[in-house]
Design a protein around this motif. Sequence first.
Motif, short mmCIF file in Angstrom:
data_model
loop_
_atom_site.label_atom_id
_atom_site.label_comp_id
_atom_site.label_asym_id
_atom_site.label_seq_id
_atom_site.Cartn_x
_atom_site.Cartn_y
_atom_site.Cartn_z
N GLY A 5 15.06 -25.53 -24.60
CA GLY A 5 16.16 -24.88 -23.92
C GLY A 5 15.84 -23.53 -23.32
N LEU A 6 14.57 -23.13 -23.34
CA LEU A 6 14.20 -21.86 -22.72
C LEU A 6 14.38 -21.93 -21.21
CD1 LEU A 6 10.87 -20.88 -24.52
CD2 LEU A 6 13.12 -19.88 -24.84
N THR A 7 14.79 -20.82 -20.62
CA THR A 7 14.86 -20.73 -19.17
C THR A 7 13.52 -20.22 -18.67
OG1 THR A 7 17.22 -20.27 -19.22
CG2 THR A 7 16.05 -19.67 -17.22
N VAL A 8 12.81 -21.06 -17.92
CA VAL A 8 11.51 -20.72 -17.38
C VAL A 8 11.67 -20.47 -15.89
CG1 VAL A 8 9.14 -21.50 -17.02
CG2 VAL A 8 10.36 -22.13 -19.12
N THR A 9 11.23 -19.29 -15.47
CA THR A 9 11.29 -18.90 -14.06
C THR A 9 9.86 -18.78 -13.54
OG1 THR A 9 13.32 -17.67 -14.48
CG2 THR A 9 12.12 -17.13 -12.46
N ILE A 10 9.57 -19.43 -12.43
CA ILE A 10 8.25 -19.37 -11.82
C ILE A 10 8.35 -18.52 -10.56
CG2 ILE A 10 6.36 -20.71 -10.81
CD1 ILE A 10 7.38 -23.08 -12.57
N VAL A 11 7.50 -17.50 -10.47
CA VAL A 11 7.58 -16.57 -9.33
C VAL A 11 6.25 -16.52 -8.57
CG1 VAL A 11 9.40 -15.20 -10.41
CG2 VAL A 11 7.02 -14.55 -10.74
N ASN A 12 6.37 -16.20 -7.27
CA ASN A 12 5.22 -16.10 -6.39
C ASN A 12 5.12 -14.73 -5.73
OD1 ASN A 12 4.31 -18.94 -6.53
ND2 ASN A 12 6.35 -19.31 -5.68
N ALA A 13 6.06 -13.85 -6.04
CA ALA A 13 6.13 -12.52 -5.43
C ALA A 13 6.94 -11.63 -6.36
CB ALA A 13 6.80 -12.61 -4.06
N SER A 14 7.07 -10.37 -6.01
CA SER A 14 7.85 -9.44 -6.84
C SER A 14 9.21 -10.04 -7.17
CB SER A 14 8.01 -8.10 -6.12
OG SER A 14 6.76 -7.44 -6.06
N TYR A 15 9.69 -9.73 -8.38
CA TYR A 15 10.89 -10.41 -8.90
C TYR A 15 11.68 -9.45 -9.78
CZ TYR A 15 13.63 -13.76 -11.67
OH TYR A 15 14.65 -14.43 -12.30
N ASP A 16 13.00 -9.50 -9.65
CA ASP A 16 13.90 -8.75 -10.52
C ASP A 16 14.38 -9.68 -11.62
OD1 ASP A 16 13.70 -6.45 -8.94
OD2 ASP A 16 15.38 -7.07 -7.67
N ALA A 17 13.89 -9.46 -12.84
CA ALA A 17 14.27 -10.31 -13.98
C ALA A 17 15.76 -10.20 -14.25
CB ALA A 17 13.46 -9.90 -15.21
N VAL A 18 16.32 -11.28 -14.77
CA VAL A 18 17.73 -11.32 -15.16
C VAL A 18 17.82 -11.69 -16.64
CG1 VAL A 18 18.58 -11.83 -12.84
CG2 VAL A 18 17.98 -13.71 -14.37
N THR A 19 18.96 -11.43 -17.23
CA THR A 19 19.10 -11.62 -18.68
C THR A 19 18.96 -13.08 -19.12
OG1 THR A 19 21.50 -11.72 -18.49
CG2 THR A 19 20.53 -9.56 -18.98
N THR A 20 19.05 -14.02 -18.21
CA THR A 20 18.88 -15.43 -18.59
C THR A 20 17.43 -15.87 -18.56
OG1 THR A 20 19.38 -16.05 -16.31
CG2 THR A 20 21.22 -16.10 -17.89
N ASP A 21 16.51 -15.02 -18.07
CA ASP A 21 15.09 -15.35 -18.07
C ASP A 21 14.54 -15.24 -19.50
OD1 ASP A 21 14.80 -15.68 -15.27
OD2 ASP A 21 14.50 -13.53 -14.99
N ASP A 22 13.93 -16.34 -19.97
CA ASP A 22 13.25 -16.31 -21.26
C ASP A 22 11.73 -16.18 -21.06
OD1 ASP A 22 15.54 -16.70 -22.99
OD2 ASP A 22 15.59 -18.76 -22.22
N LEU A 23 11.23 -16.89 -20.07
CA LEU A 23 9.80 -16.88 -19.76
C LEU A 23 9.64 -16.79 -18.25
CD1 LEU A 23 6.77 -17.29 -20.41
CD2 LEU A 23 7.21 -19.76 -20.43
N ILE A 24 8.84 -15.83 -17.80
CA ILE A 24 8.54 -15.69 -16.38
C ILE A 24 7.06 -16.01 -16.19
CG2 ILE A 24 8.49 -14.13 -14.41
CD1 ILE A 24 10.74 -12.52 -15.82
N LEU A 25 6.79 -17.09 -15.46
CA LEU A 25 5.42 -17.49 -15.15
C LEU A 25 5.08 -16.95 -13.77
CD1 LEU A 25 5.47 -21.22 -16.33
CD2 LEU A 25 4.57 -19.22 -17.56
N CYS A 26 4.02 -16.15 -13.69
CA CYS A 26 3.64 -15.49 -12.45
C CYS A 26 2.46 -16.21 -11.83
CB CYS A 26 3.28 -14.04 -12.73
SG CYS A 26 4.64 -13.09 -13.47
#
Length: 93
Positions: A5-26
């Motif tokens: 149930g983790l929220t995984v966010t995948i980014v390709n450029a600068s990003y403003d994290a939000v409180t629902t992000d659990d894991l940010i993959l860069c």
Amino acid sequence: KITAGLTVTIVNASYDAVTTDDLILCNPGTYTINLYTAVGNKGKTVAIKNLGTEVITIVPAGGQTIDGDAQLQVDGQYDSYSLVSDGVNWWIY
């Protein structure tokens, strides 16, 4: 340990994290991850992982710190940091 149930966010450029992000993959690139404020988010965690060989810079909200520093760099491929808010600043854990 990965929790279902983790929220995984995948980014390709600068990003403003939000409180629902659990894991940010860069994905590969050199850019910045801006954290949301630690204030009012005591106990909230976020993990940031660098999938490339370039530098990812993590920056807390204005005036806040990460382990006492103004920013944190993730500079190795597959390196990651897990951060937790104490309600004032961010800490590596």
